[in-house]
Design a protein around this motif. Structure first.
Motif, PDB file in Angstrom:
ATOM      1  N   SER A 171      88.345 -10.949 -46.747  1.00  0.00           N
ATOM      2  CA  SER A 171      88.987  -9.996 -47.665  1.00  0.00           C
ATOM      3  C   SER A 171      88.491  -8.567 -47.425  1.00  0.00           C
ATOM      4  CB  SER A 171      88.758 -10.410 -49.116  1.00  0.00           C
ATOM      5  OG  SER A 171      87.403 -10.228 -49.479  1.00  0.00           O
ATOM      6  N   ARG A 172      87.285  -8.419 -46.927  1.00  0.00           N
ATOM      7  CA  ARG A 172      86.744  -7.088 -46.636  1.00  0.00           C
ATOM      8  C   ARG A 172      87.348  -6.497 -45.361  1.00  0.00           C
ATOM      9  NH1 ARG A 172      80.782  -8.744 -46.597  1.00  0.00           N
ATOM     10  NH2 ARG A 172      80.991  -7.718 -44.596  1.00  0.00           N
ATOM     11  N   LYS A 179      96.251  -7.202 -47.866  1.00  0.00           N
ATOM     12  CA  LYS A 179      95.529  -7.440 -49.115  1.00  0.00           C
ATOM     13  C   LYS A 179      96.482  -7.464 -50.303  1.00  0.00           C
ATOM     14  CE  LYS A 179      91.107  -5.521 -47.707  1.00  0.00           C
ATOM     15  NZ  LYS A 179      90.111  -4.465 -47.925  1.00  0.00           N
TER      16      LYS A 179
END
Length: 181
Positions: A171-172, A179
């Protein structure tokens, strides 16, 4: 549903062991349960994933040796052998081909830089290696029943924790437009 189907032979092994207290009988039931799982998968999808095939072969070989020689060591080592083989395959993909195994599995759903794919792949290599050693540690330091519990609950739990951690890491690194989905 696929996750349940993948774990069904292990759940059956666990249930038979808990009801009989006999790892040889549980292993003797595991072999046809795994064969039935593969047959069902084949008839539904007309394909068997490589990981499933490796697991099937090792269940038949090591489970068969357990039953034939009446020696639980073979089936207890199977999870380690499976994990180490997967670790080697993932490691090898770092050097062979254009994409790592992780990118081949998830690349159609995610767009990530090559460096991130390599890190994820190496994380899986480390995870598989550690799981193999964790299994051996439980086999030789705990009771047979503790190993059976670890095989189902410990390994599944550790895998889920690892996947959640991988999701947080991913997710980073996802591009902004991915996203939002």
């Amino acid at each position: 549903m696929k996750l349940l189907l993948d774990f069904l032979p292990i759940i059956i092994f666990f249930a038979v062991y808990k009801s009989t207290g006999d790892i040889i009988i549980a292993t003797a039931v595991l072999i046809p349960a795994t064969l039935a799982q593969m047959a069902y998968t084949w008839f539904r999808t007309h394909k068997i994933e490589t990981m499933q095939l490796v697991t099937l072969v090792l269940v038949v070989l090591m489970g068969g040796a357990t039953v034939l020689f009446q020696d639980k060591t073979f089936i207890q080592w199977k999870p380690s052998v499976v994990n180490w083989l997967f670790g080697l395959a993932f490691l090898g993909s770092q050097f062979i081909g254009q994409k790592t195994v992780v990118e081949r599995l998830m690349g159609s759903a995610l767009s990530l830089p090559a460096m991130i794919w390599r890190r994820l792949n190496l994380a899986w290599v480390l995870f598989f290696t550690a799981m193999g050693f964790a299994n051996i540690a439980v086999v030789y330091t705990m009771s047979e029943e503790a190993w059976v519990n670890f095989k189902l609950f410990g390994m599944l739990g550790l895998t889920l924790i690892f996947i959640i951690g991988q999701g947080l890491y991913l997710s980073r690194h996802l591009p902004s437009d991915e996203k939002k989905h």
